[in-house]
Design an enzyme around this catalytic site. Structure first.
Site, PDB file in Angstrom:
ATOM      1  N   GLY B  40       0.834  -1.197   0.000  1.00 35.81           N
ATOM      2  CA  GLY B  40       0.000   0.000   0.000  1.00 35.81           C
ATOM      3  C   GLY B  40       0.866   1.244   0.000  1.00 35.81           C
ATOM      4  O   GLY B  40       1.855   1.328   0.726  1.00 35.81           O
ATOM      5  N   GLY B  42      -0.642   4.527   0.024  1.00 34.05           N
ATOM      6  CA  GLY B  42      -1.451   5.686   0.388  1.00 34.05           C
ATOM      7  C   GLY B  42      -0.671   6.491   1.415  1.00 34.05           C
ATOM      8  O   GLY B  42       0.548   6.356   1.548  1.00 34.05           O
ATOM      9  N   GLY B  45       1.199   4.072   3.815  1.00 35.51           N
ATOM     10  CA  GLY B  45       2.239   3.269   3.188  1.00 35.51           C
ATOM     11  C   GLY B  45       3.382   4.102   2.619  1.00 35.51           C
ATOM     12  O   GLY B  45       4.557   3.789   2.819  1.00 35.51           O
ATOM     13  N   HIS B 266     -21.481   8.932   6.316  1.00 36.30           N
ATOM     14  CA  HIS B 266     -21.351  10.389   6.224  1.00 36.30           C
ATOM     15  C   HIS B 266     -22.674  10.983   5.765  1.00 36.30           C
ATOM     16  O   HIS B 266     -23.255  10.525   4.796  1.00 36.30           O
ATOM     17  CB  HIS B 266     -20.239  10.706   5.215  1.00 36.30           C
ATOM     18  CG  HIS B 266     -19.733  12.097   5.326  1.00 36.30           C
ATOM     19  ND1 HIS B 266     -20.484  13.181   4.981  1.00 36.30           N
ATOM     20  CD2 HIS B 266     -18.538  12.576   5.754  1.00 36.30           C
ATOM     21  CE1 HIS B 266     -19.769  14.285   5.192  1.00 36.30           C
ATOM     22  NE2 HIS B 266     -18.589  13.936   5.657  1.00 36.30           N
ATOM     23  N   SER B 284     -18.720  18.175   0.897  1.00 36.25           N
ATOM     24  CA  SER B 284     -18.054  18.518   2.155  1.00 36.25           C
ATOM     25  C   SER B 284     -19.040  18.812   3.276  1.00 36.25           C
ATOM     26  O   SER B 284     -20.074  19.447   3.099  1.00 36.25           O
ATOM     27  CB  SER B 284     -17.155  19.728   1.956  1.00 36.25           C
ATOM     28  OG  SER B 284     -16.728  20.189   3.197  1.00 36.25           O
ATOM     29  N   ARG B 337     -21.780  13.494  12.716  1.00 35.08           N
ATOM     30  CA  ARG B 337     -22.135  12.732  11.523  1.00 35.08           C
ATOM     31  C   ARG B 337     -23.142  11.622  11.773  1.00 35.08           C
ATOM     32  O   ARG B 337     -24.098  11.463  11.022  1.00 35.08           O
ATOM     33  CB  ARG B 337     -20.869  12.113  10.931  1.00 35.08           C
ATOM     34  CG  ARG B 337     -19.944  13.132  10.326  1.00 35.08           C
ATOM     35  CD  ARG B 337     -18.674  12.496   9.808  1.00 35.08           C
ATOM     36  NE  ARG B 337     -17.851  13.522   9.163  1.00 35.08           N
ATOM     37  CZ  ARG B 337     -16.638  13.305   8.680  1.00 35.08           C
ATOM     38  NH1 ARG B 337     -16.088  12.112   8.758  1.00 35.08           N
ATOM     39  NH2 ARG B 337     -15.966  14.274   8.115  1.00 35.08           N
ATOM     40  N   LEU B 448      -6.398  11.410   7.965  1.00 35.01           N
ATOM     41  CA  LEU B 448      -5.146  11.812   7.321  1.00 35.01           C
ATOM     42  C   LEU B 448      -4.061  11.913   8.388  1.00 35.01           C
ATOM     43  O   LEU B 448      -2.927  11.478   8.211  1.00 35.01           O
ATOM     44  CB  LEU B 448      -5.330  13.147   6.607  1.00 35.01           C
ATOM     45  CG  LEU B 448      -6.425  13.190   5.529  1.00 35.01           C
ATOM     46  CD1 LEU B 448      -6.480  14.567   4.877  1.00 35.01           C
ATOM     47  CD2 LEU B 448      -6.176  12.128   4.471  1.00 35.01           C
TER      48      LEU B 448
HETATM   49  C1  LIG Z   1     -14.182  11.075  -0.212  1.00 37.73           C
HETATM   50  C2  LIG Z   1     -13.341  10.976   1.023  1.00 37.73           C
HETATM   51  C3  LIG Z   1     -12.935  12.132   1.682  1.00 37.73           C
HETATM   52  C4  LIG Z   1     -12.156  12.050   2.828  1.00 37.73           C
HETATM   53  N1  LIG Z   1     -11.786  13.214   3.442  1.00 37.73           N
HETATM   54  C5  LIG Z   1     -11.001  13.143   4.552  1.00 37.73           C
HETATM   55  C6  LIG Z   1     -10.562  14.343   5.187  1.00 37.73           C
HETATM   56  O1  LIG Z   1     -10.875  15.462   4.768  1.00 37.73           O
HETATM   57  N2  LIG Z   1      -9.778  14.240   6.284  1.00 37.73           N
HETATM   58  C7  LIG Z   1      -9.392  13.032   6.778  1.00 37.73           C
HETATM   59  O2  LIG Z   1      -8.654  13.001   7.756  1.00 37.73           O
HETATM   60  N3  LIG Z   1      -9.786  11.876   6.181  1.00 37.73           N
HETATM   61  C8  LIG Z   1     -10.581  11.900   5.089  1.00 37.73           C
HETATM   62  N4  LIG Z   1     -10.980  10.727   4.493  1.00 37.73           N
HETATM   63  C9  LIG Z   1     -10.444   9.448   4.968  1.00 37.73           C
HETATM   64  C10 LIG Z   1      -9.021   9.232   4.490  1.00 37.73           C
HETATM   65  O3  LIG Z   1      -8.879   9.706   3.175  1.00 37.73           O
HETATM   66  C11 LIG Z   1      -8.591   7.753   4.471  1.00 37.73           C
HETATM   67  O4  LIG Z   1      -8.965   7.142   5.642  1.00 37.73           O
HETATM   68  C12 LIG Z   1      -7.075   7.634   4.354  1.00 37.73           C
HETATM   69  O5  LIG Z   1      -6.611   8.388   3.272  1.00 37.73           O
HETATM   70  C13 LIG Z   1      -6.628   6.189   4.221  1.00 37.73           C
HETATM   71  O6  LIG Z   1      -5.229   6.159   3.950  1.00 37.73           O
HETATM   72  P1  LIG Z   1      -4.452   4.788   3.914  1.00 37.73           P
HETATM   73  O7  LIG Z   1      -3.041   5.122   3.608  1.00 37.73           O
HETATM   74  O8  LIG Z   1      -4.716   4.026   5.152  1.00 37.73           O
HETATM   75  O9  LIG Z   1      -5.098   3.937   2.727  1.00 37.73           O
HETATM   76  P2  LIG Z   1      -5.334   4.238   1.164  1.00 37.73           P
HETATM   77  O10 LIG Z   1      -5.026   5.619   0.791  1.00 37.73           O
HETATM   78  O11 LIG Z   1      -6.669   3.680   0.856  1.00 37.73           O
HETATM   79  O12 LIG Z   1      -4.231   3.366   0.442  1.00 37.73           O
HETATM   80  C14 LIG Z   1      -4.326   1.988   0.307  1.00 37.73           C
HETATM   81  C15 LIG Z   1      -3.152   1.509  -0.511  1.00 37.73           C
HETATM   82  O13 LIG Z   1      -3.077   0.109  -0.427  1.00 37.73           O
HETATM   83  C16 LIG Z   1      -2.949  -0.475  -1.703  1.00 37.73           C
HETATM   84  N5  LIG Z   1      -3.534  -1.798  -1.615  1.00 37.73           N
HETATM   85  C17 LIG Z   1      -4.705  -2.187  -1.050  1.00 37.73           C
HETATM   86  N6  LIG Z   1      -4.851  -3.509  -1.115  1.00 37.73           N
HETATM   87  C18 LIG Z   1      -3.755  -3.994  -1.731  1.00 37.73           C
HETATM   88  C19 LIG Z   1      -3.319  -5.292  -2.103  1.00 37.73           C
HETATM   89  N7  LIG Z   1      -4.023  -6.377  -1.824  1.00 37.73           N
HETATM   90  N8  LIG Z   1      -2.140  -5.401  -2.736  1.00 37.73           N
HETATM   91  C20 LIG Z   1      -1.377  -4.307  -3.035  1.00 37.73           C
HETATM   92  N9  LIG Z   1      -1.742  -3.067  -2.690  1.00 37.73           N
HETATM   93  C21 LIG Z   1      -2.910  -2.914  -2.048  1.00 37.73           C
HETATM   94  C22 LIG Z   1      -3.601   0.500  -2.636  1.00 37.73           C
HETATM   95  O14 LIG Z   1      -3.080   0.358  -3.930  1.00 37.73           O
HETATM   96  C23 LIG Z   1      -3.211   1.829  -1.995  1.00 37.73           C
HETATM   97  O15 LIG Z   1      -1.916   2.187  -2.419  1.00 37.73           O
HETATM   98  C24 LIG Z   1     -11.779  10.794   3.346  1.00 37.73           C
HETATM   99  C25 LIG Z   1     -12.192   9.648   2.700  1.00 37.73           C
HETATM  100  C26 LIG Z   1     -12.996   9.724   1.562  1.00 37.73           C
HETATM  101  C27 LIG Z   1     -13.508   8.466   0.955  1.00 37.73           C
END
Ligand SMILES: Cc1cc2nc3c(=O)[nH]c(=O)nc-3n(C[C@H](O)[C@H](O)[C@H](O)COP(=O)(O)OP(=O)(O)OC[C@H]3O[C@@H](n4cnc5c(N)ncnc54)[C@H](O)[C@@H]3O)c2cc1C
Ligand code: SF4
Ligand code: FES
Lengths: 249, 644
Positions: B40, B42, B45, B266, B284, B337, B448
């Site tokens: 991952g 994101g 990661g 939400h 938003s 929410r 975030l």
């Molecule tokens: C529309 C929206 C708006 C949001 N706004 C906010 C906000 O304003 N403020 C806030 O704090 N939070 C917000 N959130 C929540 C926040 O964006 C997420 O919780 C956070 O970004 C998750 O980050 P992460 O790194 O955990 O996962 P992700 O960003 O989901 O990354 C997951 C990663 O894992 C990889 N992956 C997954 N499974 C596999 C696999 N089996 N094999 C290889 N790779 C894999 C993907 O390719 C990706 O790179 C929002 C969410 C949404 C949906």
């Protein structure tokens, strides 16, 4: 709505590929363009035919994954991403031609899916500030004029979709590259590596096989995020001042 | 097994500092002998991979996306919290900690949440140093906005694209390490299993999404940063590719899954417009500052409106029910929410919903436009109004917006201890993939913060403690455990391709989503959950006998990719239902209709349910076993939330 789709099908990178025509019906004007393709794919699956492969993920216009060259325009008739394009922009009975991005540096993977990892390698060449985690100054230590921060943000909005390359007759990646160079050149944090950055990123861009910029402005006109070609001018200044006093040895 | 959270002893504010000091270190010369897999890219990661590579570890980073920059984190809009107190409005680490614990309805660990608040300040410094263009005031200093569940202004933002800018910052740090040769990147590679050797995670098996090749990768530790599982509901605000597969495979290998039923719904999303809908778009939360939420006062009016017999702007004031303002006079349209979402559902269930589907409520700016003028509203929300118009074709300056709640975030995830290690030694979970910091409800702008806290500032310390006691000997991918896992993956691929049934993968996904949304969504009952459990068991059988996956393994094959993910979602769905059934209380996003106050609010049962529910996989089609981690509150007093 009833539509006729002329879609580029290509089994893999080495396949020659060609257009295949599909009729679709039951399209509602509220569907997004990709949802319309979902409908087509459900129909194809039902008939046992391989669904049309296309890239997409957020469907909110921000991840830059979706692409598609629609009726001769990247991302279709509006200045937005394909996922944010809705069928109300088309009319009943219309024929729609759908192709992948066409550029040497973006080889086709399958159908409408292309490989855009060249963009990653351009960033790897220098699209960063070399700071490690920790040991950095307090965030408010260096004030940045709002106008400058806003300009940097304008450039930073690039989603890396590649429409600029697809729109350009030379398949140039100048708009993409210059957006990153500009963002960092504008900010105080980016000053230290300013010269080497422009040089290295431009060199990588050329090495990837993107074409030269001849200032037609097609990229700006098709960019879904409104990235301005003034960024290209800024990058050119950065680049020329860098090669004059090169720090890359 | 007893769940040991490894929370350090001592006063809350000193725990993390002490823990860092007491953790073992790997000396710099030895770091380069260790390999770490990060799945991952994101926020969690990318920040972890970059930081570990900077320390000298050899990192392999995997993503199913074509580029690290496409991770779902890119879509976050609103902002990121940090206890900087730049506004001099009384913020502090303790206040951020307190707001988060309370917002989570007292179902999160004090020590983890405190650490999160503590490192939050460093995140902003880090991002600014990377060149993240946060919003600024005219004096050149950083701007803040306020967000739900807090009385201070502590949210940093970059227009409506905060997630994008933070992810691009982390991606740039990652790219630098790729250029340095310290990170090897594996895009379009999907992790299909964790490989265990002598009880420790020692690698993963992936499927190359372009060639179909099943590949083995070894390491001394594995980090899952694979995001949340909101797409179990089919429709959600998550990106289309977000899935649970990595976490679920780890779960099947022995990692406990914590609080799976805690999902966040939400309140302000664009409503479903028809069966073709593939995803939902978030509007938003800030819109609730000026928009008024209402539905027609009677069923009859609502019906006429749905049939197009009357125009919304002709509905008289006395025929409108501003139900949030009516029920919650002090918080009004700004209730949290979960409360806002639930009430929208109630009025729609009563038959007073709007839109053709009857599943929407109005968010009306008429009065705000009258009060402040169109240009003021335009300057505040112009881009949101445009986005709404683009998607729905309606102009919110002329007619009220329509909104409906949608699945947005999953608080549950892999159980981790204070070091972010799962119950499998050497296997860590970061970001939305773990369960750690948000309890039963997450506050806005804190996901975030958590993702980046985990990746930049927690894992670089805690992983050393584990690796220091692991010999740096290379792990060999010819080990029989790798072969075994790879064979299992290949068999599963073959099995899916062989079924050759009649229904598409999406058919099953949609069906699962309906069951989950109806019975395990905004309001749950024991009866409904039991019914849903039986339905899911049946769905699983049908899937494995009637799904139609076309094409071959040896090519880019989107329906095969999706089939794997949906198969895992179905199994997860059943566990979510078990978890919701077990928790005989209402808290945060988990609302069991049997447990509510006379006014219809969530009724917690702290005596019996102040624990983390961690589930252990017991084998195919076996009931999972529940392990409880008691939650101890030493620094906050548990109270009933009230927004009246
Ligand atoms: C529309 C929206 C708006 C949001 N706004 C906010 C906000 O304003 N403020 C806030 O704090 N939070 C917000 N959130 C929540 C926040 O964006 C997420 O919780 C956070 O970004 C998750 O980050 P992460 O790194 O955990 O996962 P992700 O960003 O989901 O990354 C997951 C990663 O894992 C990889 N992956 C997954 N499974 C596999 C696999 N089996 N094999 C290889 N790779 C894999 C993907 O390719 C990706 O790179 C929002 C969410 C949404 C949906
Ligand atoms: S500059 Fe515009 S068109 Fe080019 S990649 Fe960036 S967002 Fe896409
Ligand atoms: S799918 Fe993300 S920008 Fe279109």
């Amino acid at each position: 709505m009833q539509l006729t789709l002329k879609i580029w099908r290509q089994k893999n990178a080495s396949d020659k590929g060609g257009f295949v025509t599909y009729p679709v019906s039951d399209v509602s004007k509220d569907m997004s363009f990709l949802e319309m393709l979902d409908v087509l794919n459900e129909n194809l699956t039902e008939k046992g035919e391989d669904p049309v492969h296309f890239d997409h993920d957020c469907r909110e216009g921000i991840c830059g994954t979706c692409s598609l060259y629609i009726n001769g325009k990247p991302h279709g008739p509006l200045q937005t991403t394909t996922c944010q394009l809705h069928m109300r922009s088309f009319s009943d009975g219309q024929t729609i031609t759908i192709e992948p991005w066409r550029a040497k540096a973006f080889p086709i993977v399958k159908d409408l899916v292309v490989n855009r990892s060249a963009f990653d390698r351009i960033i790897q060449a220098g699209g960063y500030v070399s700071v490690g985690t920790g040991g950095v100054p307090d965030a408010n230590e260096i004030p940045i004029p709002k106008t400058i921060a806003d300009l940097a943000m304008d450039a930073a909005q690039c989603i890396g979709c590649g429409a600029c390359v697809a729109a350009c007759k030379n398949a140039s990646a100048m708009l993409f590259t210059s957006a990153k160079v500009s963002q960092l050149a504008l900010l105080p944090q980016g000053q230290v590596e300013r010269k080497t950055r422009a040089e290295k990123m431009v060199a990588q861009m050329d090495a990837e096989g993107f074409g030269a910029c001849t200032n037609t402005g097609a990229c700006e006109a098709e960019c879904p995020k409104g990235i301005s070609i003034t960024n290209i001018a800024r990058m050119n200044r950065e680049y020329f001042s860098a090669v004059v006093s090169s720090e890359n040895v | 097994m007893i769940l040991d959270s490894k929370i350090p002893a001592g006063p809350l504010a000193e725990k993390w500092t002490k823990h860092k000091f007491n953790s073992k270190l790997v000396n710099p010369a030895n770091k380069r002998k260790y390999e770490v897999i990060v799945v991952g890219t994101g926020l969690a990661g990318a920040s972890a991979a970059a930081s570990l590579a900077e320390l000298g570890y050899n990192v392999k980073a995997f993503t199913f996306h074509d580029s690290p920059r496409r991770a779902h984190s890119i879509a976050a809009q609103g902002g990121i919290n940090a206890a900087k107190n730049y506004q001099n409005d009384g913020d502090s680490v303790f206040r951020l900690f307190y707001d988060t614990i309370k917002g989570g309805d007292y179902r999160a660990r004090e020590a983890n949440v405190y650490r999160l608040a503590e490192v939050s300040v460093k995140i902003i410094d880090q991002c600014v140093a990377q060149g993240v263009p946060f919003a600024r005031e005219y004096g050149g200093l950083l701007a803040n906005r306020s967000f739900g569940g807090a009385q201070v202004s502590r949210t940093f933002y970059a227009r409506g694209q905060t997630g994008q800018q933070l992810l691009l910052g982390a991606y740039s740090a990652l790219s630098r390490q790729v250029a340095n040769g310290k990170v090897k990147l594996y895009p379009r590679s999907e992790m299909m299993d964790v490989v265990m050797i002598d009880g420790h995670a020692r690698g993963i098996v992936t499927r190359n999404l372009i060639t179909g090749a099943v590949e083995s990768h070894s390491a001394h530790a594995v980090l899952l940063c694979t995001g949340g599982y909101g797409n179990v509901f089919y429709l959600s605000t998550n990106a289309m590719g977000s899935n649970v597969t990595a976490a679920w495979r780890a779960h099947k290998r022995g990692a406990y899954f914590a609080n799976p039923c805690f999902t966040q719904i939400h309140p302000t999303c664009i409503p479903v417009s028809g069966d073709h809908q593939s995803k939902l778009t978030l509007m938003s939360e800030s819109l609730r500052n000026d928009g008024r939420v209402w539905v027609p006062a009677t069923k009859e009016t609502a019906e006429k409106l749905r049939k197009g017999q009357i125009n919304v702007n002709d509905i008289k004031e006395e025929d409108r029910d501003y139900f949030l303002e009516r029920k919650y006079p002090s918080f009004g349209n700004l209730v949290p929410r979960d409360v806002a979402s639930r009430n929208a559902k109630y009025v729609c269930d009563e038959g007073r919903g709007v839109n053709e589907t009857g599943e929407a409520v109005f968010l009306d700016f008429r009065d705000a436009i009258k009060r402040d003028g169109k240009s003021t509203i335009e300057s505040k929300y112009g881009n949101l109004f445009d986005m709404y118009k683009q998607i729905t074709g309606e102009d919110p300056y002329q007619v009220p917006m329509m909104i409906y709640p949608a699945v947005h975030y999953t608080m549950g995830g892999l159980w981790v201890d204070y070091n972010l290690m799962t119950t499998i030694p050497g296997l860590y979970a970061l970001g939305e993939a773990n369960f750690s910091d948000h309890g039963a409800n997450r506050l806005g702008a804190s996901a975030l913060m958590q993702g980046l806290a985990d990746g930049y500032f927690v894992i670089p310390y805690t992983i050393g403690d584990y690796l220091a006691s692991t010999p740096p000997k290379p792990v060999d991918t010819t080990h029989p455990e790798f072969q075994k896992a790879a064979t299992e993956v290949k068999n599963r691929v073959d099995q899916l391709l062989k079924i050759n049934g009649k229904k598409s993968v999406d058919y099953f996904h949609k069906k699962l989503g309906k069951i989950m949304w109806n019975e395990c969504g905004m309001a749950r009952t024991a009866e409904g959950l039991k019914k849903a459990k039986a339905e899911i068991k049946q769905l699983k059988k049908d899937f494995w006998s009637d799904v139609k996956v076309l094409g071959t393994n040896e090519e880019l094959n989107l329906s095969l990719e999706k089939a794997h993910r949906v198969a895992d979602f179905i199994e997860l769905g059943e566990l979510m239902i078990d978890d919701a059934l077990n928790r005989d209380e209402s808290c945060g996003g988990h609302f069991r209709e049997e447990f509510q106050t006379p006014e219809g609010e969530a009724l917690r049962d702290d005596e019996n349910f102040a624990y983390v529910a961690a589930w252990k996989y017991m084998g195919e089609n076996q009931e999972e076993e529940l392990y409880k981690e008691p939650l101890v509150f030493e620094n906050v007093k548990l109270t009933q939330r009230s927004y009246k």
